[in-house]
Structures are given as structure tokens and as C-alpha cells.
Write an enzyme that holds these catalytic residues in place. Structure first.
Site, mmCIF file in Angstrom:
data_model
loop_
_atom_site.group_PDB
_atom_site.id
_atom_site.type_symbol
_atom_site.label_atom_id
_atom_site.label_comp_id
_atom_site.label_asym_id
_atom_site.label_seq_id
_atom_site.Cartn_x
_atom_site.Cartn_y
_atom_site.Cartn_z
ATOM 1 C CE LYS A 126 67.218 59.098 0.734
ATOM 2 N NZ LYS A 126 68.506 58.862 0.055
HETATM 3 N N1 GLU Z 1 68.833 59.272 -3.397
HETATM 4 C C1 GLU Z 1 70.202 59.303 -3.823
HETATM 5 C C2 GLU Z 1 71.117 58.856 -2.713
HETATM 6 O O1 GLU Z 1 70.719 58.162 -1.821
HETATM 7 C C3 GLU Z 1 70.586 60.624 -4.467
HETATM 8 C C4 GLU Z 1 70.447 61.852 -3.598
HETATM 9 C C5 GLU Z 1 70.664 63.154 -4.360
HETATM 10 O O2 GLU Z 1 71.013 63.126 -5.521
HETATM 11 O O3 GLU Z 1 70.457 64.197 -3.736
HETATM 12 O O4 GLU Z 1 72.295 59.126 -2.718
#
Ligand code: GLU
Length: 429
Positions: free
Chosen positions: A116
Site C-alpha cells: 500500500k
Molecule cells: N485499493 C484497492 C483495495 O484496497 C485496490 C487495490 C488494487 O487494485 O491493487 O483493494
């Protein structure tokens, strides 16, 4: 030594997302009986980068911003996870979100680990040009950690396809050629996937529908409450409406609107496109205005928190009047609230299962970007539904087998898959 067998400590009133993530991990690790080496390895992020970088503002001043990129685990493949722009971002939050990505990708059986990123900024306070400069500089600063083979960012709260396009362009400028597989969630005309924008919201409702089928519950005319009307919440509301549910309340950061007979969601979405607010809609359509905390306590069949962490806590869980809580957001329910909901027989469909649709279609997008071969939206949606239904069934059968709740069984399943990958790869050197 094995994972601690002492009872889970009580959380302080100011729970952080990371405390929630670690408490959830400890509960599942205890059930799995991990060795202390494995327990410690998976409990800590693999690597973390903090960056402080200057950005020229439109008025000529230079402001310094702080950002992060955290890789929680890469045992099952390159790390994957979004980038969040919010004033509340801090390193612990990014660690929690990265850990949840690891379990989420494993539960959906995607060949990814978890990551993240985040920048401490309120994107609404920046002009478009400032946002672009901030994004390009942040991308450059985290370049040592991201790559199409190693770590692939995506949108999260406060970011969108345009931000992904700037990330893709910045990375490509450094390389000297286009690298579409560096991010997912990009606009379709530069290699994004059909259906990616809708994927998280649709995925939530695919899982909810499958849960109702599994329990033999009637899916007609259900009342649905959605907290959050961003990328996830607005599509959840739209999909619930299309599936024949009555969406009785929705909200954004400022508050919500409520109509027990159901809100015309397509009309509301069109209305909001014209720079109107939910409160404006309440005025013209005569529906009631409510606060976000009132919204969480409305009587309904399905409550879908699709905004931020820590919304259902020990303070309000006993007043939640939904039969099902389907987590569109990451980390909306604290462990203490979980216990209260279980006690009260509220079915919680956990985030790492329920909102995985986004990263599932991110995986499809990454595959398409690497191959430069694109799929029809109907193909994407069918494959998405298959993955979400399969994931629900796997989590549910684990829950039945071990007589545990869905969150614990999702964690057990996800962590076990990461443990197996870690074991079979062996310890280097
Ligand atoms: N931000 C989204 C999540 O929390 C998508 C992450 C992604 O597609 O890599 O799952």
C-alpha cells in the site's frame, strides 16, 4: 515457541487500523498455531519507504509532502495495492492496509503479495496542476520500490484513474518507453481494463448475493444502506439498485440522506455529476438528511460501510440494526465491534473477502497490460463474478469446518496460503 496464546488484549479507545489488523492477525495465527518464526515474519511488513518531497504550488510557494510505500509480503508474487491521498494517512495506516492486501490477494488466489502507499494530503485542497506535480514527484520518489514485475500500485481513497495515468506516464518517461503494467486502474484508452472502475462495488454485491443464496435467504426487495459514495459506495449503491434492492440511505463525508421507500440511485448519480451535493438532492426530492452515525444505526437488511476504517466500533456496534454487514471499505469494523456483532447474530462479510473485486480486476488489467491483449467488459464481469463466488464458498466452507466466523475463516484461509508459499519457497540464504 508458538504464537501467543494469551487472550487478545483489549484495545484502547483510540484504535488505529494497524492495531485492528494486528489483532485480527493474532487471532487467526493462534488458530493456525504458527511457529514463532513464521508468526513474526508475517506480522511485520517486509519493507517500508518514507519519502518527504517538495512540490511547487500554483502561488509559487514550495510545500513539502510526506508519502509512504509499504510492501507487507511478496511470498505469493509481486506486491499489489493502492495509493491513498488523505490528510489522515500515516505509516501505521499504510502498514495495516498493506497487510490486508496480502490476505485479500491470497483469499482470491491471485498471484500477488500485499502493498500500500499513501500521501498525507487533502487532494480536494489542491488544484489539478498541483495534484499532477505532487503525483509525479511522489512516483519518482517511490520508484525504487515499484515496477511491473515487483510492485504494482492502483487507486484507493483520494486517487482515481487520472492519478494512475500520471503515475504511468512518469514511470514511462524515466524508462523511455510506455510501461502500462506499472499501475492498474488507469484510464481505458491507455491500457486500463474494461470494468475496473466498477469492479469493487460490483464485487461487493456479487458476494452479498452469493451469501444470500448460500443461506437460502430471499434476495427480493432488500433494504440496503451504504456509507460512502465514492469509487466503491456509488457503484455498490448502483449495483444493489440494479439487482432489485431498495437503497434506503447513502452518505458521503458530510452526511447522508434517507428515504425508507428507496432512493432513485441512477437519478442521484446523474444529479451529483453536475457538482451538486447529497444535501441539494435531499432538498429537491424531499428525502431526509441524516448524519453518518445515524446512518450506521438505521434498520435495514444490509449495511455496507464503503468509506473509511473504524466506523463500527464498541461504541455503536450494539446499535447496528442490519442483518448483514458487507464491508466495502477496508477495516471499517474493529475487533471489539466484531465480537458484539457475532454475539448479536449479525453476519459480517469481511473486507478482505467482500471488497476484493477491485484487486481481482486489477489482476486482469495487469495481465492484459503485459500481453497488450484486451478483454470485453462482459468477459471481465463474468470472470470477476466467478472469482468472488469461489472466494465466498472457500471462506464459508472453512468457517463451517472450523466453526468460526467469516472474518476469522477468511484470515485463516489467506494466512495459510501465504504460509504455504513461504514454506515451499524456503528461507534464503
Ligand atoms: N485499493 C484497492 C483495495 O484496497 C485496490 C487495490 C488494487 O487494485 O491493487 O483493494
Amino acid at each position: 515457541m508458538v504464537a501467543p496464546s494469551s487472550p487478545v488484549p483489549n484495545l484502547a479507545p483510540q484504535e488505529s487500523a494497524y492495531t485492528t489488523a494486528l489483532t485480527q492477525y493474532d487471532r487467526a495465527a493462534q488458530i493456525l498455531g504458527l511457529s514463532s518464526g513464521m508468526y513474526e515474519t508475517l506480522r511485520k511488513p517486509r519493507r517500508e519507504l518514507t519519502v518527504n518531497f517538495p512540490v511547487k504550488m500554483d502561488n509559487g510557494e514550495v510545500r513539502v509532502f510526506t508519502g509512504y510505500r509499504v510492501h507487507h509480503n511478496t511470498a505469493r508474487g509481486p506486491s499489489k495495492g493502492g495509493i491513498r491521498y488523505a490528510p489522515t494517512v500515516d505509516l501505521d495506516e499504510v502498514r495495516a492496509l498493506a497487510m490486508w492486501m496480502t490476505w485479500k490477494c491470497a483469499i482470491a488466489d491471485l498471484p500477488f503479495g500485499g502493498a500500500k502507499g499513501g500521501v498525507v494530503v487533502d487532494p480536494k485542497q489542491l488544484s489539478l496542476a498541483e495534484l499532477e506535480r505532487l503525483t509525479r514527484r511522489y512516483t519518482t520518489e517511490i520508484t525504487p520500490l515499484i515496477s511491473p514485475e515487483g510492485d504494482i500500485p492502483a487507486p484507493d481513497v483520494g486517487t482515481n484513474p487520472q492519478v494512475m495515468a500520471w503515475i504511468m506516464d512518469t514511470y514511462s518517461m524515466h524508462r523511455g518507453y510506455s510501461v502500462p503494467a506499472i499501475v492498474t486502474g488507469k484510464p481505458i484508452n491507455i491500457g486500463g481494463s474494461a470494468g475496473r472502475f466498477e469492479a469493487t462495488g460490483r464485487g461487493v454485491m456479487f458476494v452479498v448475493r452469493e451469501a444470500y443464496r448460500t443461506f437460502g435467504w430471499n434476495f427480493d426487495n432488500l433494504s440496503v444502506v451504504v456509507q460512502g459514495f465514492g469509487n466503491v459506495g456509488s457503484i455498490v449503491a448502483q449495483t444493489a439498485y440494479e439487482m432489485g434492492c431498495r437503497v434506503i440511505a447513502v452518505s458521503d463525508i458530510k452526511g447522508g440522506i434517507y428515504n425508507p421507500n428507496g432512493i432513485d440511485i441512477p437519478r442521484l448519480r446523474l444529479f451529483l455529476r453536475e457538482e451538486h451535493t447529497l444535501a441539494d438532492f435531499a432538498r429537491i426530492s424531499g428525502v431526509d438528511v441524516i448524519t453518518n452515525s445515524e446512518l450506521l444505526e438505521l434498520p435495514c437488511d444490509i449495511l455496507i460501510p464503503a468509506a473509511m476504517e473504524n466506523q463500527i466500533t464498541a461504541a455503536n456496534a450494539s446499535r447496528v440494526r442490519a442483518r448483514v454487514v458487507a464491508e466495502g471499505a477496508n477495516g471499517p469494523t474493529t475487533p471489539e465491534a466484531d465480537d458484539i456483532l457475532i454475539e448479536r447474530n449479525v453476519l459480517v462479510i469481511p473486507d478482505i473477502l467482500c471488497n476484493a473485486g477491485g484487486v481481482v480486476v486489477s489482476y486482469f488489467e495487469w495481465v492484459q497490460s503485459l500481453q497488450q491483449l484486451f478483454w470485453e467488459e462482459s468477459d471481465v464481469m463474468q470472470r470477476l463474478e466467478r472469482v468472488m463466488v469461489r472466494s465466498f464458498r472457500n471462506v464459508y466452507s472453512e468457517a463451517l469446518r472450523m466453526d468460526i466466523d467469516l472474518r476469522t475463516s477468511a484470515l485463516v484461509l489467506g494466512i495459510r496460503r501465504v504460509v504455504e508459499a513461504t514454506r515451499v519457497r524456503g528461507l534464503y540464504p
